[in-house]
Write a protein that holds these residues in place. Sequence first.
Motif, short mmCIF file in Angstrom:
data_model
loop_
_atom_site.label_atom_id
_atom_site.label_comp_id
_atom_site.label_asym_id
_atom_site.label_seq_id
_atom_site.Cartn_x
_atom_site.Cartn_y
_atom_site.Cartn_z
N ARG A 1 0.85 -1.20 0.03
CA ARG A 1 0.04 -0.04 0.19
C ARG A 1 1.10 1.44 -0.01
O ARG A 1 0.55 2.13 -0.65
CB ARG A 1 -0.92 -0.11 1.19
CG ARG A 1 -1.81 1.23 1.29
CD ARG A 1 -2.94 1.02 0.29
NE ARG A 1 -3.43 2.10 -0.31
CZ ARG A 1 -4.40 2.42 -0.89
NH1 ARG A 1 -5.49 1.49 -1.05
NH2 ARG A 1 -4.96 3.75 -1.37
N CYS A 2 1.91 1.25 0.84
CA CYS A 2 2.95 2.28 0.63
C CYS A 2 3.64 2.49 -0.40
O CYS A 2 3.72 3.76 -0.91
CB CYS A 2 3.94 1.99 1.69
SG CYS A 2 5.24 3.38 2.11
N ASP B 1 1.05 4.22 -2.99
CA ASP B 1 0.53 5.57 -2.37
C ASP B 1 1.63 6.48 -2.69
O ASP B 1 1.46 7.49 -3.23
CB ASP B 1 -0.02 5.70 -1.13
CG ASP B 1 -1.02 5.23 -0.58
OD1 ASP B 1 -2.03 5.00 -1.72
OD2 ASP B 1 -1.31 4.78 0.44
N LEU C 1 1.24 5.59 -7.33
CA LEU C 1 -0.09 6.70 -7.86
C LEU C 1 0.73 7.80 -8.31
O LEU C 1 0.06 8.44 -9.36
CB LEU C 1 -0.81 6.65 -6.57
CG LEU C 1 -1.98 7.59 -6.57
CD1 LEU C 1 -2.91 6.76 -8.01
CD2 LEU C 1 -2.78 7.71 -5.35
N GLN D 1 -8.58 6.48 -8.10
CA GLN D 1 -7.69 6.03 -7.38
C GLN D 1 -8.10 4.53 -6.65
O GLN D 1 -7.04 3.84 -6.84
CB GLN D 1 -7.46 6.91 -6.29
CG GLN D 1 -6.40 6.79 -5.22
CD GLN D 1 -5.87 7.74 -4.42
OE1 GLN D 1 -6.14 9.00 -4.73
NE2 GLN D 1 -5.44 7.19 -3.32
N TRP E 1 -6.03 1.13 -7.34
CA TRP E 1 -5.19 0.23 -6.19
C TRP E 1 -5.90 -1.21 -6.41
O TRP E 1 -4.91 -2.16 -6.18
CB TRP E 1 -5.96 0.76 -5.17
CG TRP E 1 -5.90 -0.16 -3.81
CD1 TRP E 1 -6.75 -0.68 -3.25
CD2 TRP E 1 -4.60 -0.70 -3.25
NE1 TRP E 1 -6.34 -1.55 -2.07
CE2 TRP E 1 -4.96 -1.70 -2.27
CE3 TRP E 1 -3.27 -0.44 -3.55
CZ2 TRP E 1 -3.95 -2.45 -1.48
CZ3 TRP E 1 -2.29 -1.15 -2.81
CH2 TRP E 1 -2.59 -2.14 -1.84
#
Length: 576
Positions: free
Chosen positions: A192-193, A196, A200, A229, A233
Motif C-alpha cells: 500500500r505504501c 501511495d 500513484l 484512485q 489500487w
Amino acid sequence: MASTVTRQEGIQSLIDFYQQTYNNKTNDKTKKTNELGAFYVNPAVSFVSSPENGVSVCATQAIPNGTVLLRIPQQERVSLTNIANANANHNQDAVSNTQELIMQVLKALRTQYNAVAGGSNHSVYPHGDILLAMVILHDLVDQKPYTQAWPSPEDFQNQYYPLWDPSNPNLQTLLKGTFTLHTLEGYWNSIRCAFDLIVLPVLLNKEEQQDIVHQFLPPAFQDENKTLQDNLWDAFLYASSLVRSRSHEGSTPEEPEIIPLVDLINGLPSFCLPYINVHIRNCQAGGIPCTQVVATHDIAPNQEFIISYGDIHASSCLIRYAYCPQRVVHHPLASLDVLMIRVSKTLAPRDSLRAKACRILQFPSTPEDIERDFMFHLGHDALGPYMRSPMFQGETEQLKSLRQFLMVCHLMNDEEVQLNIETGRLRGNSVTQEQIGNVHLALFDRLMTEFTSLDDDTTTTATISANKDDDPHIQTIHNVRICQRDTMARWRHAICRRYNIPSQHADPNATANPLLQPHTRAPQCLLETRGCRVCGRTIRLKACTKCKAVKYCGRVHQIEDWKRQHRQECRPALAD
C-alpha cells in the motif's frame, strides 16, 4: 462455473497461439526430444481446472522418468529484460510506453525510497516487483494471450485475499503474535505504501487521466461506482498478487519473472522430495534459448505435476502461495517454521548498574526500548545447528545477544556486572547452566502464552472443526498455526536439552527442580499434545508399543532413544 471454463479456454488459446507463433503444430510422440520445437506440450499433459483448487497440471497417461513435458522459449517470459529488449509479442509502441513508465517508476523509487523506508516500520515493496506489476497491467489492457491463463480478479478475491488480508478475523484469532501474521501485515502495509508514494504519483503525473485508464487500468477494474484512485489500487493489488504468487527469481537479481504455462504447475517445499516429480531446466531448441519441464520420476495417470518451491517454510507457503497443505504439516523439515521472538519489557534491567552494562553492550536498556527494538526472527534453518552444538555454540547472533542480555540483566551478580562494565568482558562464573536455560524457557513460554494465541488450542480446534465447511480457508490457517506451535515446541525442547533441564512436554518422567518449577512448566497445549522425546516434535507421533509412555516422530528417533536410555527404563504398560 463460467469463469472456470473461460480460464480453461484461455489456456488452450495460449497453447494454440504459441504453436502458431513457433510453427510447431505437431504433438507426435514418436519424435525424439532434440527434434521437438522451441514450443512443445507433451500430449500426455492436461491442464485441469476446478472452482475449489484452480488449475493443476496432470498426466493423462503413464509418463516415464526423463520425459520432456513442456518447453517454451525464454523470450516468452514475462520479465523486465524481455520488455527492455523488445522481444517477440511486444509491439514497439507498447515497448516504448512501458519503457517510459519503467523509467518514471525507477526515478520515483530512487527519489522517494529513502524517505519512505526511513519513516516507517516496514520496507518498501521491492522495486522489481513494482515494475513487473506495471508491465502486467499494461499487458492486461492489451489482452496479451498469456494473461488469459491467469486467475481472474474474482479468483484472487475468493481464494487468495482472505488468506493474505491481515484483518481477516481467522488470521487474527489463530495466528496472533506469530511471524506469519506479522509478515502479512508488513507485506500489506508495504504494498500500500509503494502504491501511495511511488506508483500513484507516477501515474497521476500523466497529462490526461484518460491516458491512465487506457494504458494501465484493465476493463475489469473500471468500476464507475469507485474513484479512479480506488480502481487503480484494485488493479495494482491484483497485478502485484500475480507477481507474488506466480513469479520465479529471474536471471537478474531482484528481477522476478513469470514463465507462461509453467507458472500453472503447483509446487511444494524442496524438503517434500517424494512428492516432487518434475524439474525446470534451461535448454536450446533450434538455437533458441528455452525453458523446459522434465519428469524426474515415473508419473502415473491422473497424477499431478509438482515442482520444487525451494527451501521455504510453512509460513512462506501461506504468505506467497495462499496455501499450506497437509503434506507440509506432516513433513518434519517443511513444517519447521520461522519464529518471531519478542522480549517482554518486564525483562528490562532491574537497576541502573545493569542498564549501564546494557548500553555498553549496545542492548536496549529501558522497557520502552526493549518493547520497540528487541524483536528478531529465528529462521527455520537455525534449529539444527542449535541442537547439534554444545553450550554457547551453534547460536545465531540474535540468540547469542539474547543470552548475554538475559545473563547481564537477571543472572550475574553485581560484581560480575561491574567487571563487565570495566573490562568489556562478559563473565558469569556464578551463573549455572540451569539458570540460563530457565530464563530462556520463561521467555519462550511467555511468548507462547501471552504474546501469541498458540496456547488456546482446546477451544479453537473445536471451532475449526465446526466451521471448516463454511470457511474453506480456516483449515489452511490452522495448518500454519500447527506448524508455528510445533516449531515453538521443538525450540523449547532444544533449550531443555542444551541446558540439561527436564523437557516436560516430551518426557513423561521429567522431574523439574522444585525451585524452578513455576517457570519451567510447559504451556498447557504442549502438555496436552506431548512431543517426541528426542526432538520435541508434536505432529504425527507414535507411542512406544511396549510402555505407551513415550512418543516418537519416527523410527529413527525411537532407535536413537532406545540406545541412549529407553532400553533401561521401558516397562510394559499396565492394563486399564
